[in-house]
Write a protein that holds these residues in place. Structure first.
Motif, PDB file in Angstrom:
ATOM      1  N   ASP A   9       0.857  -1.348   0.181  1.00 28.86           N
ATOM      2  CA  ASP A   9       0.174  -0.175  -0.200  1.00 28.86           C
ATOM      3  C   ASP A   9       0.915   1.323  -0.024  1.00 28.86           C
ATOM      4  N   ALA A  10       0.483   2.263  -0.950  1.00 34.21           N
ATOM      5  CA  ALA A  10       1.341   3.420  -0.843  1.00 34.21           C
ATOM      6  C   ALA A  10       1.480   4.139   0.435  1.00 34.21           C
ATOM      7  N   ARG A  11       0.462   3.920   1.429  1.00 33.81           N
ATOM      8  CA  ARG A  11       0.744   4.598   2.630  1.00 33.81           C
ATOM      9  C   ARG A  11       1.555   4.052   3.714  1.00 33.81           C
ATOM     10  N   ASN A  12       1.977   2.708   3.066  1.00 33.36           N
ATOM     11  CA  ASN A  12       2.953   1.811   4.116  1.00 33.36           C
ATOM     12  C   ASN A  12       4.438   2.320   3.958  1.00 33.36           C
ATOM     13  N   ARG A  13       4.738   3.381   4.360  1.00 34.17           N
ATOM     14  CA  ARG A  13       6.095   3.908   4.474  1.00 34.17           C
ATOM     15  C   ARG A  13       7.175   3.021   4.853  1.00 34.17           C
ATOM     16  N   ALA A  14       6.844   2.421   5.926  1.00 34.25           N
ATOM     17  CA  ALA A  14       7.871   1.466   6.550  1.00 34.25           C
ATOM     18  C   ALA A  14       8.083   0.429   5.388  1.00 34.25           C
ATOM     19  N   SER A  15       7.053  -0.241   4.824  1.00 33.61           N
ATOM     20  CA  SER A  15       7.318  -1.386   3.968  1.00 33.61           C
ATOM     21  C   SER A  15       7.985  -1.017   2.756  1.00 33.61           C
ATOM     22  N   GLY A  31      17.512  -1.989  -2.234  1.00 35.94           N
ATOM     23  CA  GLY A  31      18.234  -1.758  -3.498  1.00 35.94           C
ATOM     24  C   GLY A  31      17.103  -2.097  -4.579  1.00 35.94           C
ATOM     25  N   MET A  32      15.776  -2.099  -4.298  1.00 29.67           N
ATOM     26  CA  MET A  32      14.662  -2.104  -5.312  1.00 29.67           C
ATOM     27  C   MET A  32      14.318  -0.884  -5.833  1.00 29.67           C
ATOM     28  N   ARG A  33      14.037  -0.855  -6.925  1.00 33.38           N
ATOM     29  CA  ARG A  33      13.413   0.406  -7.527  1.00 33.38           C
ATOM     30  C   ARG A  33      11.726   0.466  -7.500  1.00 33.38           C
ATOM     31  N   ARG A  34      11.081   1.626  -7.517  1.00 36.90           N
ATOM     32  CA  ARG A  34       9.882   1.603  -7.683  1.00 36.90           C
ATOM     33  C   ARG A  34       9.603   1.704  -9.178  1.00 36.90           C
ATOM     34  N   GLU A  35       8.742   0.549  -9.895  1.00 37.16           N
ATOM     35  CA  GLU A  35       8.297   0.705 -11.086  1.00 37.16           C
ATOM     36  C   GLU A  35       7.012   1.056 -11.211  1.00 37.16           C
ATOM     37  N   ALA A  36       6.062   1.027 -10.467  1.00 38.12           N
ATOM     38  CA  ALA A  36       4.629   1.534 -10.750  1.00 38.12           C
ATOM     39  C   ALA A  36       4.071   2.071  -9.417  1.00 38.12           C
ATOM     40  N   HIS A  37       3.241   2.741  -9.577  1.00 43.95           N
ATOM     41  CA  HIS A  37       2.082   3.448  -8.705  1.00 43.95           C
ATOM     42  C   HIS A  37       0.953   3.263  -9.333  1.00 43.95           C
ATOM     43  N   TRP A  92     -10.394   3.619  -1.912  1.00 48.02           N
ATOM     44  CA  TRP A  92      -9.714   2.954  -3.148  1.00 48.02           C
ATOM     45  C   TRP A  92      -8.257   2.682  -2.503  1.00 48.02           C
ATOM     46  N   ASP A  93      -7.576   1.732  -3.449  1.00 50.57           N
ATOM     47  CA  ASP A  93      -6.284   1.385  -3.056  1.00 50.57           C
ATOM     48  C   ASP A  93      -5.120   2.017  -3.877  1.00 50.57           C
ATOM     49  N   GLU A  94      -4.269   2.380  -3.228  1.00 49.53           N
ATOM     50  CA  GLU A  94      -2.970   3.013  -3.873  1.00 49.53           C
ATOM     51  C   GLU A  94      -1.862   1.909  -3.647  1.00 49.53           C
ATOM     52  N   GLU A  95      -1.247   1.318  -4.757  1.00 50.74           N
ATOM     53  CA  GLU A  95      -0.263   0.365  -4.561  1.00 50.74           C
ATOM     54  C   GLU A  95       0.890   0.756  -5.311  1.00 50.74           C
ATOM     55  N   PHE A  96       2.180   0.693  -4.365  1.00 51.70           N
ATOM     56  CA  PHE A  96       3.456   0.761  -5.408  1.00 51.70           C
ATOM     57  C   PHE A  96       4.059  -0.738  -5.449  1.00 51.70           C
ATOM     58  N   VAL A  97       4.471  -0.666  -6.457  1.00 51.68           N
ATOM     59  CA  VAL A  97       5.193  -2.065  -6.999  1.00 51.68           C
ATOM     60  C   VAL A  97       6.704  -1.678  -7.121  1.00 51.68           C
ATOM     61  N   TYR A  98       7.599  -2.572  -6.477  1.00 48.51           N
ATOM     62  CA  TYR A  98       9.008  -2.391  -6.610  1.00 48.51           C
ATOM     63  C   TYR A  98       9.676  -3.653  -7.217  1.00 48.51           C
ATOM     64  N   ALA A  99      10.978  -3.719  -7.752  1.00 50.62           N
ATOM     65  CA  ALA A  99      11.684  -4.806  -8.128  1.00 50.62           C
ATOM     66  C   ALA A  99      12.968  -4.378  -8.182  1.00 50.62           C
ATOM     67  N   ILE A 100      13.684  -5.542  -8.293  1.00 50.01           N
ATOM     68  CA  ILE A 100      15.194  -5.629  -8.620  1.00 50.01           C
ATOM     69  C   ILE A 100      15.648  -6.722  -9.424  1.00 50.01           C
ATOM     70  N   LEU A 101      16.535  -6.375 -10.327  1.00 48.34           N
ATOM     71  CA  LEU A 101      16.935  -7.729 -11.261  1.00 48.34           C
ATOM     72  C   LEU A 101      18.259  -8.338 -10.595  1.00 48.34           C
ATOM     73  N   GLU A 102      18.320  -9.424 -11.307  1.00 50.66           N
ATOM     74  CA  GLU A 102      19.468 -10.426 -10.658  1.00 50.66           C
ATOM     75  C   GLU A 102      20.909  -9.692 -11.013  1.00 50.66           C
ATOM     76  N   ASP A 103      20.961  -9.006 -12.058  1.00 51.12           N
ATOM     77  CA  ASP A 103      22.394  -8.033 -12.338  1.00 51.12           C
ATOM     78  C   ASP A 103      22.615  -6.682 -11.487  1.00 51.12           C
ATOM     79  N   GLU A 104      21.405  -6.307 -10.913  1.00 53.09           N
ATOM     80  CA  GLU A 104      21.285  -5.185 -10.171  1.00 53.09           C
ATOM     81  C   GLU A 104      21.510  -5.619  -8.655  1.00 53.09           C
ATOM     82  N   TRP A 105      20.964  -7.027  -8.356  1.00 52.02           N
ATOM     83  CA  TRP A 105      21.486  -7.629  -6.952  1.00 52.02           C
ATOM     84  C   TRP A 105      23.013  -8.053  -7.045  1.00 52.02           C
ATOM     85  N   ALA A 106      23.689  -8.499  -8.034  1.00 53.19           N
ATOM     86  CA  ALA A 106      24.980  -8.930  -8.024  1.00 53.19           C
ATOM     87  C   ALA A 106      25.712  -7.614  -7.997  1.00 53.19           C
TER      88      ALA A 106
END
Length: 197
Positions: free
Chosen positions: A139-145, A153-159, A170-184
């Motif tokens: 949830d976009a309001r969940n700043r701790a999460s 090191g994850m990047r926000r990909e969507a809101h 109404w729900d507001e959702e953030f999606v974050y992700a990290i790729l294998e090369d970014e992790w490495a």
């Protein structure tokens, strides 16, 4: 092929392990709370519901195919207290995608435990399961999460704005992700797997 980590998974301060029946009271202590349920699909859980959930989680300690998940208890190595739970879902075999999730007892917030446990599961996802991308959402309001996601090191990909009705609003959702090369590229020092406590 079935994959199961070598349990327990040890980090500097934490022990990640499969759930047992003896975990019901510790999990009920935080899953019954309104503040924990606020951003989850679940409502505050009854003791009976937690007991059923733990029974299901006991079998979620290995993955074999797309859709399977690791759902692990997180203990403090020093005291043995259960402080939360963490999950890694195998979302797509072909696209090598996974999803990270975590729920921690608010009594233990602010110590970096969610970040430390998540680093261990990201390592398993990329290095052991061979995933290409691991995402997380909240949830976009969940700043701790989403703060945890950014520290990983994850990047926000969507809101996603007002994309669904959630608990009467109404729900507001953030999606974050990290790729294998970014992790490495940001690889965290190896965890102490197999060390005795």
């Amino acid at each position: 092929m079935v994959y199961a980590p070598d349990y327990p998974i040890l980090t500097h301060r934490l022990r990640l392990r499969p759930f047992t029946r003896g975990d019901v009271e510790a999990v009920f202590a935080y899953r019954q709370r309104e503040d924990v349920a606020r951003f989850l699909f679940d409502s505050p859980m009854s003791h009976e519901t937690v007991t059923e959930a733990i029974q299901q989680r006991i079998s979620q300690s290995a993955v074999e195919q797309e859709g399977d998940k690791l759902v692990l208890a997180v203990d403090l190595r020093e005291t043995g207290e259960l402080v939360g739970e963490i999950s890694l879902i195998w979302r797509s075999e072909i696209a090598r995608q996974g999803e990270l999730g975590y729920i921690f007892n608010p009594l233990f917030h602010g110590h970096g435990y969610a970040t430390e446990a998540s680093e261990a599961l990201l390592r398993i996802g990329f290095e052991d399961l061979g995933l290409h991308r691991i995402m997380a959402r909240c949830d976009a309001r969940n700043r701790a999460s989403w703060g945890v996601m950014e520290r990983l090191g994850m990047r926000r990909e969507a809101h996603f704005r007002e994309h669904a009705r959630f608990k009467g609003e109404w729900d507001e959702e953030f999606v974050y992700a990290i790729l294998e090369d970014e992790w490495a590229a940001r690889r965290v020092p190896a965890i102490a797997v197999g060390e005795s406590t």
